[in-house]
Design a protein around this motif. Structure first.
Motif, short mmCIF file in Angstrom:
data_model
loop_
_atom_site.label_atom_id
_atom_site.label_comp_id
_atom_site.label_asym_id
_atom_site.label_seq_id
_atom_site.Cartn_x
_atom_site.Cartn_y
_atom_site.Cartn_z
N ALA A 158 -4.24 -0.90 14.62
CA ALA A 158 -3.78 -1.25 13.28
C ALA A 158 -4.82 -0.86 12.24
CB ALA A 158 -3.48 -2.74 13.19
N VAL A 159 -6.08 -1.14 12.56
CA VAL A 159 -7.14 -0.84 11.60
C VAL A 159 -7.23 0.66 11.36
CG1 VAL A 159 -9.63 -0.86 11.23
CG2 VAL A 159 -8.48 -2.93 12.00
N SER A 160 -7.17 1.44 12.44
CA SER A 160 -7.33 2.88 12.21
C SER A 160 -6.13 3.47 11.49
CB SER A 160 -7.61 3.61 13.52
OG SER A 160 -6.64 3.30 14.46
N VAL A 161 -4.94 2.91 11.70
CA VAL A 161 -3.78 3.42 10.96
C VAL A 161 -3.92 3.10 9.48
CG1 VAL A 161 -1.30 3.14 10.60
CG2 VAL A 161 -2.19 3.35 12.90
N SER A 162 -4.51 1.94 9.17
CA SER A 162 -4.53 1.54 7.77
C SER A 162 -5.73 2.10 7.00
CB SER A 162 -4.45 0.02 7.63
OG SER A 162 -5.36 -0.61 8.47
N ARG B 29 -1.01 -4.76 6.92
CA ARG B 29 0.30 -5.06 7.50
C ARG B 29 1.01 -3.79 7.94
NH1 ARG B 29 5.59 -7.72 5.96
NH2 ARG B 29 5.45 -6.56 4.04
N SER B 30 0.90 -2.75 7.10
CA SER B 30 1.56 -1.51 7.51
C SER B 30 0.89 -0.98 8.79
CB SER B 30 1.52 -0.48 6.39
OG SER B 30 0.20 -0.09 6.15
N GLY B 31 -0.41 -1.23 8.93
CA GLY B 31 -1.11 -0.83 10.15
C GLY B 31 -0.61 -1.62 11.35
N LEU B 32 -0.48 -2.94 11.16
CA LEU B 32 -0.01 -3.80 12.25
C LEU B 32 1.39 -3.40 12.69
CD1 LEU B 32 -1.20 -7.30 10.96
CD2 LEU B 32 -2.05 -6.10 12.97
N GLU B 33 2.21 -3.09 11.69
CA GLU B 33 3.61 -2.78 12.03
C GLU B 33 3.75 -1.41 12.67
OE1 GLU B 33 5.67 -3.55 8.42
OE2 GLU B 33 5.75 -5.70 8.82
N ILE C 9 -4.43 -9.01 21.19
CA ILE C 9 -4.70 -8.82 19.77
C ILE C 9 -6.01 -8.06 19.58
CG2 ILE C 9 -5.20 -10.00 17.59
CD1 ILE C 9 -3.35 -12.24 18.57
N GLY C 10 -7.04 -8.48 20.29
CA GLY C 10 -8.36 -7.90 20.09
C GLY C 10 -8.50 -6.48 20.60
N TYR C 11 -7.86 -6.17 21.72
CA TYR C 11 -8.10 -4.86 22.33
C TYR C 11 -6.97 -3.87 22.10
CZ TYR C 11 -11.82 -7.28 24.78
OH TYR C 11 -12.95 -8.01 25.06
N VAL C 12 -5.78 -4.35 21.84
CA VAL C 12 -4.65 -3.43 21.70
C VAL C 12 -4.18 -3.33 20.25
CG1 VAL C 12 -2.30 -2.90 22.44
CG2 VAL C 12 -3.92 -3.94 24.05
N LEU C 13 -3.89 -4.49 19.67
CA LEU C 13 -3.26 -4.49 18.35
C LEU C 13 -4.24 -4.08 17.25
CD1 LEU C 13 -0.74 -5.16 16.70
CD2 LEU C 13 -1.55 -7.49 16.52
N LEU C 14 -5.33 -4.83 17.12
CA LEU C 14 -6.21 -4.63 15.97
C LEU C 14 -6.85 -3.24 15.88
CD1 LEU C 14 -7.90 -8.08 15.34
CD2 LEU C 14 -5.95 -7.01 14.23
N PRO C 15 -7.42 -2.72 16.99
CA PRO C 15 -8.06 -1.41 16.84
C PRO C 15 -7.11 -0.35 16.31
CG PRO C 15 -8.58 -2.37 18.98
CD PRO C 15 -7.54 -3.25 18.35
N TYR D 109 -8.03 13.69 13.39
CA TYR D 109 -8.30 14.51 14.56
C TYR D 109 -8.21 13.66 15.81
CZ TYR D 109 -9.74 18.56 11.89
OH TYR D 109 -9.75 19.63 11.06
N ALA D 110 -8.63 12.42 15.71
CA ALA D 110 -8.60 11.55 16.87
C ALA D 110 -7.18 11.15 17.24
CB ALA D 110 -9.44 10.31 16.61
N GLY D 111 -6.24 11.56 16.44
CA GLY D 111 -4.85 11.31 16.80
C GLY D 111 -4.29 10.04 16.20
N PHE D 112 -5.07 9.38 15.37
CA PHE D 112 -4.55 8.20 14.70
C PHE D 112 -4.01 8.60 13.34
CE2 PHE D 112 -7.93 6.15 17.32
CZ PHE D 112 -7.06 5.47 18.13
N GLY D 113 -3.44 7.64 12.68
CA GLY D 113 -3.08 7.87 11.27
C GLY D 113 -1.71 8.47 11.13
#
Lengths: 219, 226
Positions: free
Chosen positions: A139-143, A106-110, A131-137, A214-218
């Protein structure tokens, strides 16, 4: 420290470690599924279900696994639901882990700004594509960091299963201490077993986290 | 009779005994939390020092305590120390030692994270404005650190409270153990006691931990640093 004793104990611990890892894998896989489902339900505010998921998350996060297990193992048979200690362990791990995973996702989604969803929709993507191409990828990498912490937390929690008579590492140690009084050896093997399971996982996760950063996520 | 199972709770002093057991849990948690907070702040500050030896030692301590399941730590202290040093530690003392060691490690890492999350330019700006080192800490670093830290520390507290349920397994007579005793004692008269007693213990834990989690969540939202 007696080497013969250690050699004699090693196979017992290996077997128990195998059981611990197997149950942890099933439980964590289940927890991820439950958590993913709950977080999506909560994120999209699905009526009624969202409420239920919320209550479940709070109940599960604010009670100890030991009590959840005791309830499953000793309580439920009284109303005719008989679970083996393995089934209890897996159910308990999914019940506990589901809520932790749900919060991580959830924190990733938000963390994904809503403007991205709007832009994607205005570009003509369908809701499913958004959802499949923008949100989830994203959200998953943030979480991932929270997710990794949860996996380690859940593997550690498996040590409680010995309390419902599952022959895991703790149980093996307890039996050996009680039977032979080779306390030092039994405890050493116990520590080594958990280090052997958890240290590699912890190292791998921190490497993955660094890559993602490094990839800029998180962050 | 399933529906009469709940009566076991109100037989004699059963419910009072459960609450007394809960009190032991709360007491042990409280003492451990206080010790952890104080030592954790110190550890966190020490961990920001740039000294390779200190870094390695604190890192090893942190990783070991965090990677070991708390139950393993309890066993190590309760069975291991007793044997290695020929001292007789009670379950309660072992519990406080273990939860303090573990809590200190967790808290230390939170404090370290909060301290290094303050951008370096804030220290430098403070200096440029002519503030002394003490003033920089007093007016710039500590207020921001506390805002980040308090919700996390409260969460850690609920985790510690929940984890104290494990001490029943090394023989401390707290709520879980009392529950087991009541179930044993009423095995014949009330066969469904286990369902009710463990159900009640479940909700008692929830009643303690939920409000604390709520406070943490509220504070986190209110103090969200931009």
């Amino acid at each position: 420290m007696n080497m013969d004793v250690l050699r004699e104990y090693a196979p017992l611990y290996l077997e128990a470690a195998g059981l611990t890892v197997r149950i942890a894998l099933i439980g964590i896989a289940g927890a991820i599924a439950v958590g993913f489902l709950c977080s999506l339900i909560r994120y999209f505010k699905v009526p009624v279900l969202s409420r239920i998921a919320g209550v479940y998350i709070e109940l599960s996060r604010n009670t100890p696994l030991l009590i959840q297990l005791f309830f499953l193992y000793f309580g439920l048979p009284k109303i005719g639901i008989l679970l083996s200690s393995k089934a209890c362990a897996i159910t308990g791990l999914i019940f506990l882990g589901g809520s932790y995973m749900a919060e991580a996702f959830r924190s990733g989604l938000e963390a994904v700004p809503s403007i991205q969803m709007e832009s994607a929709l205005s570009l003509g993507l369908t809701k499913r594509q958004v959802i499949g191409y923008v949100l989830l990828p994203q959200a998953v990498s943030v979480s991932v960091p929270a997710f990794a912490a949860n996996v380690i937390f859940l593997i550690k929690e498996t040590s409680v299963f010995s309390a419902v008579a599952l022959a895991d590492l703790m149980y093996t140690a307890k039996v050996l201490i009680g039977m032979s009084y080779n306390t030092d050896e039994a405890l050493l093997m116990l520590v080594l077993s958990y280090l052997g399971i958890l240290l590699p996982i912890s190292v791998i996760f921190s490497l993955i986290e660094r890559k993602l950063r490094y990839a800029g996520f998180g962050n | 009779m399933q529906d009469l199972g709940i009566k076991v709770l109100f037989e004699g002093r059963n419910f009072i005994r459960l609450l007394e057991g809960l009190w032991i849990t709360v007491e042990i948690s409280f003492v451990s939390v206080i010790i952890s907070m104080v030592l954790g702040v110190l550890l966190g500050m020490i961990m920001t020092v740039r000294n390779p030896v200190i870094k390695v030692i604190t890192r090893l301590y942190l990783e070991f305590v965090r990677i070991m399941p708390q139950l393993v730590l309890l066993f190590l202290v309760y069975f291991g120390i007793t044997r290695a040093f020929q001292v007789n530690l009670s379950g309660e003392v072992s519990a406080v030692i273990v939860f303090s060691l573990w809590g200190t490690a967790e808290m230390g890492d939170l404090v370290r994270g909060a301290l290094i999350s303050i951008p370096k330019h804030q220290y430098e700006s403070g200096k440029a404005l002519g503030l002394t080192g003490g003033q920089i800490y007093r007016y710039i670093v500590i207020p921001q650190t506390i805002r980040r830290l308090v919700p996390l520390a409260i969460n850690l507290t609920t985790r510690m409270i929940k984890t104290t349920s494990l001490i029943a397994l090394i023989g401390v007579v707290e709520i879980v153990k009392v529950g087991q005793q009541i179930i044993e004692a009423s095995r014949l008269s009330v066969p469904s006691a286990a369902l009710w007693i463990y159900g009640v213990i479940f909700f008692l834990y929830f009643l303690i931990c939920y409000p604390i989690s709520l406070v943490a969540a509220r504070l986190e939202k209110a103090w969200k640093t931009v």
